[in-house]
Design a protein around this motif. Sequence first.
Motif, mmCIF file in Angstrom:
data_model
loop_
_atom_site.group_PDB
_atom_site.id
_atom_site.type_symbol
_atom_site.label_atom_id
_atom_site.label_comp_id
_atom_site.label_asym_id
_atom_site.label_seq_id
_atom_site.Cartn_x
_atom_site.Cartn_y
_atom_site.Cartn_z
ATOM 1 N N ASN A 165 -23.769 -15.381 -0.178
ATOM 2 C CA ASN A 165 -25.043 -15.396 -1.474
ATOM 3 C C ASN A 165 -26.535 -15.354 -0.885
ATOM 4 O O ASN A 165 -27.155 -15.049 -0.723
ATOM 5 N N GLU A 166 -26.303 -16.420 -0.187
ATOM 6 C CA GLU A 166 -27.650 -16.713 0.748
ATOM 7 C C GLU A 166 -28.178 -15.844 1.250
ATOM 8 O O GLU A 166 -29.227 -15.482 1.668
ATOM 9 N N HIS A 167 -27.375 -14.347 1.916
ATOM 10 C CA HIS A 167 -28.021 -13.634 2.813
ATOM 11 C C HIS A 167 -27.102 -12.220 1.995
ATOM 12 O O HIS A 167 -28.043 -11.415 2.453
ATOM 13 N N PHE A 168 -26.550 -12.374 0.971
ATOM 14 C CA PHE A 168 -26.366 -10.806 0.726
ATOM 15 C C PHE A 168 -26.142 -10.710 -0.913
ATOM 16 O O PHE A 168 -25.928 -10.267 -1.356
ATOM 17 N N GLU A 169 -27.169 -12.170 -1.639
ATOM 18 C CA GLU A 169 -27.837 -11.751 -3.215
ATOM 19 C C GLU A 169 -27.432 -10.902 -3.356
ATOM 20 O O GLU A 169 -27.216 -10.467 -4.931
ATOM 21 N N ASP A 170 -28.168 -9.607 -2.708
ATOM 22 C CA ASP A 170 -28.810 -8.378 -3.962
ATOM 23 C C ASP A 170 -28.002 -7.489 -3.476
ATOM 24 O O ASP A 170 -27.900 -5.882 -4.198
ATOM 25 N N ASP A 171 -26.771 -7.674 -2.932
ATOM 26 C CA ASP A 171 -25.607 -6.385 -3.223
ATOM 27 C C ASP A 171 -24.470 -6.940 -2.921
ATOM 28 O O ASP A 171 -23.594 -8.094 -2.478
ATOM 29 N N PRO A 172 -23.749 -6.687 -4.486
ATOM 30 C CA PRO A 172 -23.095 -7.284 -5.108
ATOM 31 C C PRO A 172 -21.807 -7.171 -4.296
ATOM 32 O O PRO A 172 -20.626 -8.182 -3.763
ATOM 33 N N ILE A 173 -21.827 -5.565 -4.183
ATOM 34 C CA ILE A 173 -20.201 -5.607 -3.481
ATOM 35 C C ILE A 173 -20.683 -5.895 -1.937
ATOM 36 O O ILE A 173 -18.830 -5.795 -0.942
ATOM 37 N N LEU A 174 -21.074 -5.640 -0.768
ATOM 38 C CA LEU A 174 -21.046 -6.462 0.334
ATOM 39 C C LEU A 174 -20.713 -7.719 0.398
ATOM 40 O O LEU A 174 -20.139 -8.170 1.186
ATOM 41 N N ALA A 175 -21.676 -8.419 -0.614
ATOM 42 C CA ALA A 175 -20.963 -9.760 -0.547
ATOM 43 C C ALA A 175 -20.064 -10.062 -0.654
ATOM 44 O O ALA A 175 -19.369 -11.367 0.275
ATOM 45 N N GLU A 176 -19.005 -9.455 -1.966
ATOM 46 C CA GLU A 176 -18.338 -8.897 -2.125
ATOM 47 C C GLU A 176 -16.950 -9.033 -0.721
ATOM 48 O O GLU A 176 -16.260 -10.172 -0.636
ATOM 49 N N TRP A 177 -17.002 -8.012 -0.264
ATOM 50 C CA TRP A 177 -16.540 -7.825 0.994
ATOM 51 C C TRP A 177 -16.253 -8.996 2.468
ATOM 52 O O TRP A 177 -15.424 -8.999 2.930
ATOM 53 N N VAL A 178 -17.730 -8.794 2.430
ATOM 54 C CA VAL A 178 -17.615 -10.065 3.039
ATOM 55 C C VAL A 178 -17.477 -11.652 3.146
ATOM 56 O O VAL A 178 -16.577 -12.027 3.832
ATOM 57 N N SER A 179 -17.316 -12.165 1.906
ATOM 58 C CA SER A 179 -16.156 -13.161 1.380
ATOM 59 C C SER A 179 -14.286 -12.430 1.952
ATOM 60 O O SER A 179 -14.215 -14.167 1.226
ATOM 61 N N SER A 180 -14.556 -11.752 1.070
ATOM 62 C CA SER A 180 -12.750 -11.714 1.388
ATOM 63 C C SER A 180 -12.304 -11.818 2.868
ATOM 64 O O SER A 180 -11.343 -12.270 2.407
ATOM 65 N N ALA A 181 -13.008 -12.480 3.702
ATOM 66 C CA ALA A 181 -12.391 -12.475 4.630
ATOM 67 C C ALA A 181 -11.707 -14.198 5.144
ATOM 68 O O ALA A 181 -10.784 -14.520 5.230
ATOM 69 N N GLY A 182 -12.393 -14.688 4.181
ATOM 70 C CA GLY A 182 -12.373 -16.334 3.578
ATOM 71 C C GLY A 182 -11.254 -17.283 2.891
ATOM 72 O O GLY A 182 -10.554 -17.405 2.827
ATOM 73 N N VAL A 183 -10.839 -15.681 1.611
ATOM 74 C CA VAL A 183 -10.132 -15.627 0.587
ATOM 75 C C VAL A 183 -8.094 -14.919 0.823
ATOM 76 O O VAL A 183 -7.468 -15.243 -0.288
ATOM 77 N N LEU A 184 -8.547 -13.339 1.160
ATOM 78 C CA LEU A 184 -7.320 -13.325 0.528
ATOM 79 C C LEU A 184 -6.227 -13.480 2.149
ATOM 80 O O LEU A 184 -6.273 -14.367 3.392
ATOM 81 N N HIS A 185 -5.591 -13.164 1.497
ATOM 82 C CA HIS A 185 -3.675 -14.202 1.599
ATOM 83 C C HIS A 185 -3.861 -15.377 1.775
ATOM 84 O O HIS A 185 -2.637 -16.117 2.003
ATOM 85 N N GLY A 186 -4.090 -16.151 1.620
ATOM 86 C CA GLY A 186 -4.709 -16.924 1.146
ATOM 87 C C GLY A 186 -4.755 -18.080 -0.659
ATOM 88 O O GLY A 186 -4.634 -17.322 -1.523
ATOM 89 N N HIS A 187 -4.521 -19.101 -0.940
ATOM 90 C CA HIS A 187 -4.536 -19.622 -2.654
ATOM 91 C C HIS A 187 -5.475 -20.690 -2.496
ATOM 92 O O HIS A 187 -6.271 -21.277 -3.236
ATOM 93 N N ALA A 188 -7.056 -19.289 -2.643
ATOM 94 C CA ALA A 188 -7.729 -19.484 -2.852
ATOM 95 C C ALA A 188 -9.526 -18.519 -3.320
ATOM 96 O O ALA A 188 -8.730 -17.101 -2.916
ATOM 97 N N GLY A 189 -10.132 -18.044 -4.377
ATOM 98 C CA GLY A 189 -11.223 -18.000 -4.779
ATOM 99 C C GLY A 189 -12.079 -18.509 -3.844
ATOM 100 O O GLY A 189 -12.591 -18.638 -3.487
ATOM 101 N N PRO A 190 -13.278 -17.017 -3.903
ATOM 102 C CA PRO A 190 -14.854 -17.044 -3.342
ATOM 103 C C PRO A 190 -15.346 -18.618 -3.820
ATOM 104 O O PRO A 190 -16.647 -18.857 -2.975
ATOM 105 N N TRP A 191 -14.996 -18.567 -4.592
ATOM 106 C CA TRP A 191 -15.777 -19.840 -5.281
ATOM 107 C C TRP A 191 -15.302 -20.951 -5.200
ATOM 108 O O TRP A 191 -15.291 -22.324 -5.639
ATOM 109 N N SER A 192 -13.880 -21.056 -4.186
ATOM 110 C CA SER A 192 -13.466 -22.266 -4.738
ATOM 111 C C SER A 192 -13.682 -23.286 -3.536
ATOM 112 O O SER A 192 -14.059 -22.216 -2.054
ATOM 113 N N ALA A 193 -14.060 -24.499 -2.949
ATOM 114 C CA ALA A 193 -14.883 -25.393 -1.954
ATOM 115 C C ALA A 193 -14.036 -25.209 -0.388
ATOM 116 O O ALA A 193 -12.867 -25.008 -0.811
#
Length: 491
Positions: A165-193
């Motif tokens: 969100n520090e970079h893509f807060e104004d583009d929710p779709i892009l923010a989600e796609w970028v963050s997905s690389a940190g959570v897909l196939h794992g047991h966490a969501g984008p708001w997980s520490a």
Amino acid sequence: MSDVIVIGGGHNGLVAAWKLAQAGASVTVVERSDEVGGMCRPIEFAPGYFAPGVLHDTSLDPRELGLTGLDTTETSVWVKDTEGFRELQPGLAGVDAASGWRAFIDRVRPFARAALAAPPPPILPSTGGDFWKLGRTGLGLRRLGVADMTELMRIPPMCAADWVNEHFEDDPILAEWVSSAGVLHGHAGPWSAGTAANLLLAEMLRAPAIKGGPPAIVNRLRAACEQANVVLRTGIAATQIRIEDGRATGVELAGGEFLSGSVLAACDPRTAVLDLIAPMHLPAKVEKQFLSIRARGTTAKLMLALDGPLDAEGAGDAERLYLGGGSLDGLERAFDAIKYGEMSAAPVLDVSVPTVSDTGLAPDGHHVVSILASFVPYDLRAGWTDEARADLEARIVTRLTEAAPTLRDRIVASTLWTPTDIEREIGVSGGCLQHVEHALDQLFFMRPTPSSARYETPIAGLFLGGAGSHPCGGITGLPGLLAAETIQRRL
């Protein structure tokens, strides 16, 4: 007798076997499936239709492995938003908001990549070489400059959503796609520490795709192993790692055959240590560490055979598509379900249509659609009954039909693998695609456990070198490479 017995013929096992054989060792690879490749081997899920492996993305850099004969390519990803699909170029080229993001990634990647392509530092340095490596790493970090060094230390504990969100807060779709690389196939969501660490790891290891996908990697590694005189034993399982006087002396196979030599387990570490070693040979502390490994599969694989193109509206003949939650909060809601043993009502879909570039994977004019559906629990509360499996497949197809309205009429065959099926078919504990979940306490000098993080285990002659070892899961080949280098020094 072989110098080294490699358990598991996935890409890491093949990389390790090839490197050891190049160094002059005699190597035998034992693979329980009829073909080598593991998650990279092609899957004939219907007569004449092949999915190119379980995983889609390759972070493998042939130059880093010294592997020739592989070509790379750049592929766009088409991301679904409220108005259809939008095309994202590799590296987010052409996206103005990504300039600061990319600049930081590009500045720190050389340092981070060097750290990830080397064994993790020891927790307690004991030799001059250990202290030298730590000092060299610290100096490399300092050379980044105060701003980037501070940023590199600030990011890992964060949640991916806050960093993105520090970079893509104004583009929710892009923010989600970028963050997905940190959570897909794992047991966490984008708001997980800590998920920012996973995202940073993915960005540091990102590389151009390999032409031909995972099967091309397997074919090249198989050929390299054969040229180096590696013995490939397929269709036979290892049943026990024999321990004598505190040392691994070889591997017992189904049917009673024994192969003597040092052992490199390129299978998942829980299987290697907890299933293949008699408990009496494990120190209690070591056993507890391996029992504590988290490897909870959260991804299902759906393979579709179509009698025509996917024809996603607005995406043309796209080879990669992403159907997410529509925002970071939508991605988090998709994750929420698995915390309670439920499958997501709207699973997040990573879609590959490999037949766009490789027509040989299906009959003429037909296509294959390979889908990784995230946030599907291994331990489904109601159990994986036939009804539950049908429900999951219907949810996935319904989501994809929203983007490709003619899809249902074109399906001629389908095969679904839940996380429990992936565990059975591929042989990974919990159906975890990363072997060991990516999390701050399961990375670097704690991956897979503190006692076995540098490829050697507390049992002499037994080494680990699968995706559960440093630096991470996925298709990089680095765990196998680094394990082979460790064994070379010991041999």
